[in-house]
Design an enzyme around this catalytic site. Structure first.
Site, PDB file in Angstrom:
ATOM      1  N   ARG A 177      56.328  -3.610  18.778  1.00 41.56           N
ATOM      2  CA  ARG A 177      57.171  -3.988  19.912  1.00 41.56           C
ATOM      3  C   ARG A 177      57.070  -5.477  20.236  1.00 41.56           C
ATOM      4  NH1 ARG A 177      58.153   0.056  18.114  1.00 41.56           N
ATOM      5  NH2 ARG A 177      58.343   2.119  19.062  1.00 41.56           N
ATOM      6  N   SER A 227      61.521   4.254  27.556  1.00 40.21           N
ATOM      7  CA  SER A 227      60.060   4.348  27.491  1.00 40.21           C
ATOM      8  C   SER A 227      59.438   3.111  28.143  1.00 40.21           C
ATOM      9  CB  SER A 227      59.616   4.461  26.031  1.00 40.21           C
ATOM     10  OG  SER A 227      58.220   4.592  25.935  1.00 40.21           O
ATOM     11  N   GLU A 297      56.060  -1.810  27.985  1.00 40.28           N
ATOM     12  CA  GLU A 297      57.028  -2.108  26.934  1.00 40.28           C
ATOM     13  C   GLU A 297      58.260  -2.751  27.563  1.00 40.28           C
ATOM     14  OE1 GLU A 297      59.760   0.671  24.074  1.00 40.28           O
ATOM     15  OE2 GLU A 297      57.594   0.960  23.959  1.00 40.28           O
TER      16      GLU A 297
END
Length: 305
Positions: A177, A227, A297
């Protein structure tokens, strides 16, 4: 309105072909449906217009923020100063042999379906990721065991001074990520994905299965940023949150989803402050319960109200 009238008039004169919105509420552009206004929201339609916006931001000494599909982002209630730019018009997708070439403003979902039409495998994992190609490269987006770095060959980027460069995927520092796109202040104009010829029905079966899994497990009926947390080493964020008894817990109009603990939903006209407070509550509770630090995230930008 935060900008001086003189700057507004100058921008209108200097960028006559660029679609500009002033004091634009940003919630309508985000999956969370919350957040304050941008001083200027620009929609360039070509690389030349992107360059013009970049140059204008430098000339007027205004910060420049790039907005993708608004799926992994929270904008604080005070909004964003300076110029926000969307590349939604740079959304062309083409196929050349085993390579899919997509504009930075194209969605990664659409790109995965172009690959399917061409019987090209490698982007199946992206069929449910609600972001742009540029955003997917920026954060090395992934799902169900696949990620952008698995199939990305190269990108075309624009630098903060308006220079256009071709950069190999191996030079993007793609990790979990993360990438170096943000730290370099690059704007992803185009991405090239090197894929593999396979049977179209096999590719479609995989994508159908992933879509069904996503729809059955994720709280798609409410606005959310997707998420929220990265996967902590040796754990699953959703499981830690669930085991902390946080599902259904909230602040204001935001709460931890009862369907998937890894999601925080805008249940009832939440503010960005509500949403961020729930994120912080989850982090603190999981830390207290299990000694695990959950790293976000989702990106949070903008000013407090």
């Amino acid at each position: 309105m935060r900008l001086a009238e003189e700057i507004i008039n100058k921008m209108i004169n200097d960028l006559p072909s660029v679609e500009l919105h002033f004091n634009e509420p940003m919630g309508q552009y985000l999956y969370t449906k919350l957040g304050g206004p941008a001083d200027v929201f620009a929609f360039p339609k070509s690389i030349e217009e992107v360059q013009a916006v970049v140059q204008a931001s430098r000339e007027y000494q205004l910060p420049l923020t790039l907005l993708g599909n608004g799926s992994n982002l929270i904008i604080r209630d005070g909004g964003i100063r300076g110029i926000v730019m969307s590349l939604s018009h740079l959304n062309t997708i083409t196929v050349e042999g085993d390579v899919v070439i997509a504009g930075g403003g194209a969605t990664i979902i659409d790109t995965s379906y172009y690959a399917l039409k061409a019987s090209l495998s490698g982007l199946e994992f992206a069929c449910g990721i609600p972001g742009t190609v540029g955003g997917a490269v920026f954060m090395n987006a992934g799902a169900y065991g696949g990620e952008v770095k698995d199939c990305l060959a190269s990108v075309t980027v624009m630098t903060k001074v308006g220079e256009v460069l071709d950069v190999k995927a191996s030079d993007l520092a793609l990790g979990y990520r993360t990438s170096n796109v943000g730290e370099n202040n690059w704007i992803v104009l185009e991405a090239r994905f090197a894929l593999e010829q396979k049977d179209r029905q096999e590719i479609k079966a995989i994508m159908d299965d992933l879509t069904q899994r996503r729809e059955s497990k994720q709280p798609l009926e409410y606005p959310s940023c997707g998420s929220v947390f990265k996967r902590p080493p040796g754990h699953f964020a959703g499981k830690l949150i669930q085991d902390s008894g946080l599902q259904g817990k909230g602040i204001g109009g935001a709460e931890v989803s009862t369907k998937h603990a890894g999601f925080i939903v805008n249940k009832d006209h939440a503010t960005a402050s509500d949403y961020i407070s729930v994120i912080e509550m989850v982090q603190q509770t999981v830390k207290d319960s299990f000694g695990v630090t959950l790293e976000r995230e989702v990106r949070i930008i903008g000013e407090e109200a």
